[in-house]
Design a protein around this motif. Structure first.
Motif, PDB file in Angstrom:
ATOM      1  N   LYS A  19       7.384   3.039  -5.112  1.00  0.00           N
ATOM      2  CA  LYS A  19       8.836   3.001  -4.961  1.00  0.00           C
ATOM      3  C   LYS A  19       9.320   1.579  -5.183  1.00  0.00           C
ATOM      4  O   LYS A  19       8.955   0.670  -4.452  1.00  0.00           O
ATOM      5  N   GLY A  20      10.125   1.401  -6.222  1.00  0.00           N
ATOM      6  CA  GLY A  20      10.626   0.074  -6.526  1.00  0.00           C
ATOM      7  C   GLY A  20       9.609  -0.758  -7.283  1.00  0.00           C
ATOM      8  O   GLY A  20       8.777  -0.248  -8.027  1.00  0.00           O
ATOM      9  N   ALA A  21       9.665  -2.079  -7.068  1.00  0.00           N
ATOM     10  CA  ALA A  21       8.820  -3.008  -7.804  1.00  0.00           C
ATOM     11  C   ALA A  21       7.514  -3.257  -7.059  1.00  0.00           C
ATOM     12  O   ALA A  21       7.463  -3.222  -5.829  1.00  0.00           O
ATOM     13  N   LEU A  22       6.451  -3.509  -7.831  1.00  0.00           N
ATOM     14  CA  LEU A  22       5.129  -3.775  -7.262  1.00  0.00           C
ATOM     15  C   LEU A  22       4.773  -5.239  -7.487  1.00  0.00           C
ATOM     16  O   LEU A  22       4.895  -5.766  -8.594  1.00  0.00           O
ATOM     17  N   THR A  23       4.333  -5.908  -6.429  1.00  0.00           N
ATOM     18  CA  THR A  23       3.865  -7.287  -6.554  1.00  0.00           C
ATOM     19  C   THR A  23       2.517  -7.303  -7.252  1.00  0.00           C
ATOM     20  O   THR A  23       1.589  -6.586  -6.861  1.00  0.00           O
TER      21      THR A  23
END
Length: 349
Positions: A238-242
């Protein structure tokens, strides 16, 4: 030759658990390792979406961890297998598909399980693949490791499957993983029973996956690879991944829409650059374009190969469409005048 733009939908978006107490092991490099245990879970209704699956030809036996499991072929779609390594057949597999939980003991006295799925591909012709996973909690999150190439080892980085969390989309086993928003070095034993992690330190950015444009399908998995043994699965994030900084290759994806599916790979796509502190979104999808090889001209007649290649708007390649029911049309035109010389349709399948 003019590219053919096939019709929409997925195939036609062609117009296409035993948990162990953690123990810290001191190291000289990046701090202490945390060690945790995984246990095998045989899965009859195996449904993981893998970046890669190897189906092996079934011969007279399956050998795993030094133990042989003999097979007897009793009919065109019927076999028996010794499921516990005692040289006596004890499990029947009939029909087009089957499942068996193999159990054995290594030379070191370690008991193991290994789920296997079978499929029939003709008269007494069978293939098999893994139907299970090594499962446990790592840093408080459930992970599953799948022997995707069915060779009996779970430490094939960039090949075997890794699921972080409770979903079916798998990435590849990776030397660096993101667990609950934090990056860790990751090491797994060959037999899959032990995992070691420690915090990874280094420059990072974020990578986010957009929904594919003009394709009516769900993304089961989408894998981006920094190098052979470091990769990340983004479809289930969900969303951005580091992620660590660097250039990421679009390695693999699986699209699904009801009974239809298609796989995706990098094709002509350039790597995605993730710089320190950068927030990068990967955009992909339609319109899709099918390209055929240049026709051969003999005796005034053109011969066109049906071996189409299908590319997305960004250059990624779509392939392995299931079921194979796409029947594209084609036109051959004079390169100088643009006059249509021939038109037709490729045969189905």
């Amino acid at each position: 030759m003019r590219p053919h733009r096939p019709p929409t939908g997925l195939l036609t978006a062609l117009a296409v658990t035993g948990l162990a107490t953690a123990a810290a092991i001191p190291t000289e490099e990046g701090g202490p390792w945390t060690t945790e245990s995984l246990k095998h879970r045989a899965i009859e209704d195996f449904d993981f979406a893998l970046g890669r699956t190897v189906w092996r030809n079934l011969d007279s036996e399956i050998e795993l961890f030094g133990v042989a499991f003999p097979v007897d072929f009793l009919g065109p779609m019927h076999l028996e297998i010794d499921s516990n390594g005692d040289e006596t057949p004890d499990e029947d597999v009939k029909g087009a598909f089957g499942f068996v939980d193999l159990k054995g003991e290594t030379d070191d006295g370690e008991v193991f399980h290994y789920g296997v799925r079978f499929k029939n591909e003709g008269d007494r012709k069978w293939s098999w693949a893994a139907a299970g996973a090594m499962v446990g909690k790592v840093n408080g999150t459930v992970i599953s490791v799948i022997d995707a190439d069915a060779n009996g080892s779970y430490d094939d980085y960039g090949v075997d499957g890794l699921v972080i969390g409770s979903h079916r989309g798998a990435g590849y086993v990776s030397r660096i993983v993101n667990i609950d928003g934090e990056l860790f070095e990751f090491d797994i034993s060959e037999d899959g029973t032990e995992v070691k992690t420690r915090p990874w330190t280094g420059e990072t950015g974020t990578l986010q996956l957009d929904k594919p444009e003009k394709i009516k399908a769900e993304v089961a998995n989408a894998i981006f690879r920094l190098k052979k043994d470091v990769s990340f699965e983004l479809a289930n994030v969900k969303g951005a991944l580091t992620v660590p900084v660097g250039e990421y290759e679009f390695a693999a994806a699986l699209l699904e829409r009801r009974a239809e599916s298609a796989r995706v790979r990098g094709g002509r796509r350039e790597p995605v650059e993730v710089a320190a502190g950068a927030e990068v979104t990967f955009e992909w999808g339609g319109p899709l374009t099918a390209e055929a090889p240049t026709p051969t001209i003999r005796g005034g007649k053109a011969t066109l190969s049906p071996s189409l290649k299908i590319f997305g708007d960004g250059g990624e390649e779509y392939y392995d469409f299931q079921p194979t029911k796409v029947v594209p049309s084609f036109e051959i035109k004079d390169a100088e005048t643009g006059k249509r010389l021939e038109k037709g349709r490729f045969p189905a399948g």
